[in-house]
Design a protein around this motif. Structure first.
Motif, mmCIF file in Angstrom:
data_model
loop_
_atom_site.group_PDB
_atom_site.id
_atom_site.type_symbol
_atom_site.label_atom_id
_atom_site.label_comp_id
_atom_site.label_asym_id
_atom_site.label_seq_id
_atom_site.Cartn_x
_atom_site.Cartn_y
_atom_site.Cartn_z
ATOM 1 N N LEU A 162 0.965 -1.127 -0.167
ATOM 2 C CA LEU A 162 -0.021 -0.040 0.137
ATOM 3 C C LEU A 162 0.909 1.137 0.077
ATOM 4 N N THR A 163 0.714 2.230 -0.875
ATOM 5 C CA THR A 163 1.384 3.397 -1.013
ATOM 6 C C THR A 163 0.489 4.405 -0.921
ATOM 7 N N LEU A 164 0.380 5.411 -0.383
ATOM 8 C CA LEU A 164 -0.617 6.429 -0.200
ATOM 9 C C LEU A 164 -0.280 7.450 -1.046
ATOM 10 N N VAL A 165 -1.365 7.773 -2.055
ATOM 11 C CA VAL A 165 -1.082 8.705 -3.263
ATOM 12 C C VAL A 165 -1.747 9.869 -2.875
ATOM 13 N N SER A 166 -2.680 10.042 -2.043
ATOM 14 C CA SER A 166 -3.651 11.164 -1.726
ATOM 15 C C SER A 166 -4.217 11.092 -0.612
ATOM 16 N N LEU A 167 -4.297 12.525 0.207
ATOM 17 C CA LEU A 167 -5.170 12.229 1.425
ATOM 18 C C LEU A 167 -5.954 13.663 1.411
ATOM 19 N N ASP A 168 -7.169 13.758 1.440
ATOM 20 C CA ASP A 168 -8.002 14.765 1.310
ATOM 21 C C ASP A 168 -8.944 14.884 2.564
ATOM 22 N N HIS A 169 -9.298 15.961 3.093
ATOM 23 C CA HIS A 169 -10.225 15.988 4.144
ATOM 24 C C HIS A 169 -11.196 17.340 3.978
ATOM 25 N N THR A 170 -12.545 17.181 4.408
ATOM 26 C CA THR A 170 -13.383 18.300 4.292
ATOM 27 C C THR A 170 -14.271 18.498 5.604
ATOM 28 N N LEU A 171 -14.897 19.369 5.749
ATOM 29 C CA LEU A 171 -15.938 19.445 7.036
ATOM 30 C C LEU A 171 -17.212 19.844 6.304
ATOM 31 N N SER A 172 -18.095 19.230 6.310
ATOM 32 C CA SER A 172 -19.605 19.455 5.557
ATOM 33 C C SER A 172 -20.654 19.042 6.233
ATOM 34 N N ASP A 173 -21.604 19.775 6.642
ATOM 35 C CA ASP A 173 -22.704 19.461 7.389
ATOM 36 C C ASP A 173 -22.413 19.143 8.698
ATOM 37 N N THR A 179 -10.674 10.913 2.953
ATOM 38 C CA THR A 179 -10.514 10.222 1.976
ATOM 39 C C THR A 179 -9.122 9.805 1.386
ATOM 40 N N ALA A 180 -8.689 8.424 1.722
ATOM 41 C CA ALA A 180 -7.313 8.290 1.507
ATOM 42 C C ALA A 180 -7.246 7.339 0.317
ATOM 43 N N ARG A 181 -6.422 7.556 -0.689
ATOM 44 C CA ARG A 181 -6.337 6.837 -1.834
ATOM 45 C C ARG A 181 -4.882 6.186 -2.040
ATOM 46 N N TYR A 182 -4.736 4.930 -2.371
ATOM 47 C CA TYR A 182 -3.493 4.246 -2.213
ATOM 48 C C TYR A 182 -3.527 3.462 -3.688
ATOM 49 N N ASP A 183 -2.112 3.369 -3.812
ATOM 50 C CA ASP A 183 -1.717 2.403 -5.051
ATOM 51 C C ASP A 183 -1.296 0.874 -4.471
ATOM 52 N N LEU A 184 -1.352 -0.017 -5.076
ATOM 53 C CA LEU A 184 -1.002 -1.335 -4.500
ATOM 54 C C LEU A 184 0.286 -1.704 -5.404
ATOM 55 N N ARG A 185 1.353 -1.517 -4.730
ATOM 56 C CA ARG A 185 2.593 -1.931 -5.689
ATOM 57 C C ARG A 185 2.857 -3.192 -6.030
ATOM 58 N N ARG A 186 2.539 -4.227 -4.990
ATOM 59 C CA ARG A 186 2.939 -5.484 -5.421
ATOM 60 C C ARG A 186 1.800 -6.495 -5.875
#
Length: 376
Positions: A162-173, A179-186
């Motif tokens: 697992l390689t983290l490629v992006s991490l976003d956060h918001t506050l809504s309502d 949201t964490a997004r990963y690539d699977l290297r193996r």
């Protein structure tokens, strides 16, 4: 026996019929009490020995079955949601170089910027985690897994890279969304994990595996998440199949019901250490301490869960059998809680190569699992 969880609605006995061996007959059950609302109800039917026989005594349980019913379909499958509590302070977000910290009146939740995982979950001053919550798609190989060489063929899922490629956060309502997004290297594919956190400390987790073009990737052995909790959370209260361990292709002998157990009771000492203790068709799972503090897990559909004093790595002998013994494995001073959408079947046709039936396997593909953690 006509039950709504532990609440017995009606019970009775049907007698006076004679059924020779290898024959079938239709038996009419008297009309059952009408149930309203969305709660699930379960009809349990038992066949009891009426008179003493050479091998069994009167009262011996010869067989049983269950019929699960609901007033509407949402009793078993449900849409999970979070709502802001107007009685509590708004959720806020602060950050350091390494973490995002989401907090409200009675709780804090910290997310690592490096890994995208929840590393701390505190409610009313009580920490629920000893290690971060992590994605989990492997299991300690069973004897049958070794026979089918799944410990070799499926080993890539033990550490898919697992390689983290992006991490976003918001506050809504009034809800924080991470949201964490990963690539699977193996292996091929992408993983996305979304955490929705409200101001009462509830966390709604959705994890999605986006499969890439099929390159012959092996079957998954499970799809879920695990967390290492303090050892004090050694009580289990769940509604699902039990009381003993049961799996997708080995569960008909485990009745749906409410069970209260301890973590010490979950580990079965097979001669060689391996996967053990899983319960299937779970509707609700509570992991708590002696005072009732802990977490409750629910999901959008029945799921699997287990809680052991052993990490799966401690029960995994690797690529070859080391001829270890379960009694030689030192228990961890913690509780390893696994929450799974599903787990690969056990097989049990033989122990030297036969795979589970196809419907109990987990072929590589797209998967989504949504569950909610609620502090108790």
């Amino acid at each position: 026996l006509w039950k709504q969880e532990e609440n017995v609605l009606e019970e009775g006995m049907i007698s006076g019929f004679h059924l020779p061996p290898h024959r079938t007959m239709r038996v009419m059950i008297p009309p059952l009490q009408t149930v309203t609302g969305a709660d699930e109800t379960v009809l349990t039917i038992e066949l009891i020995q009426k008179k003493d026989a050479p091998l069994t005594k009167a009262g011996h349980l010869l067989g049983f079955d269950q019929i699960v019913l609901a007033a509407n379909a949402d009793a078993v499958t449900q849409e999970l949601s979070l709502t802001e509590s107007v009685a509590l302070s708004l959720i806020s977000c602060t950050e350091t170089e390494t973490e995002y910290c989401f907090a409200a009146e009675h709780f804090t939740c910290r997310v690592s910027k490096r890994t995208g995982t929840v590393v701390s979950f505190i409610k009313d001053g009580t920490e629920y985690l000893k290690q971060p919550m992590v994605f989990d798609i492997y299991r300690a190989p069973t004897d049958n897994d070794f026979g089918a060489k799944l410990n070799e063929k499926n080993r890539a899922w033990a550490d898919p890279g697992l390689t983290l490629v992006s991490l976003d956060h918001t506050l809504s309502d009034g809800v924080a969304v991470v949201t964490a997004r990963y690539d699977l290297r193996r292996v091929t594919g992408r993983l996305e994990i979304e955490y929705r956190i409200d101001n009462a400390g509830e966390i709604l987790i959705r994890q999605t595996l986006h499969a890439a073009a099929d390159k012959g990737e092996p079957d998954l052995l499970r799809f879920g998440m695990r967390m290492r909790m303090p050892a004090a959370y050694d009580r289990i209260d769940y509604y699902g199949r039990g009381p003993w361990e049961n799996y997708a292709d080995r569960k008909d002998g485990a009745l749906v019901g409410r069970y209260r157990q301890t973590v010490d009771e979950q580990f079965y000492p097979y001669i060689r250490p391996q996967e053990t203790g899983t319960k299937s068709d779970v509707r609700r799972w509570r992991q708590h301490d002696i005072a009732g503090r802990g977490v409750e897990i629910t999901a959008s559909e029945p799921f699997s869960a287990s809680a052991l004093h052993y990490a799966q790595e401690a029960l995994d002998e690797g690529l070859t059998k080391q001829q270890g013994h379960s009694q030689e494995i030192e228990p961890d001073d913690a509780v390893w809680l696994c929450i799974d959408k599903a787990q690969y079947g056990l097989g049990c046709v033989d122990s030297w190569g036969q795979l589970p039936l196809r419907k109990y396997r987990m072929p590589y593909g797209n998967y989504e699992f949504e569950f909610k953690i609620r502090p108790l």
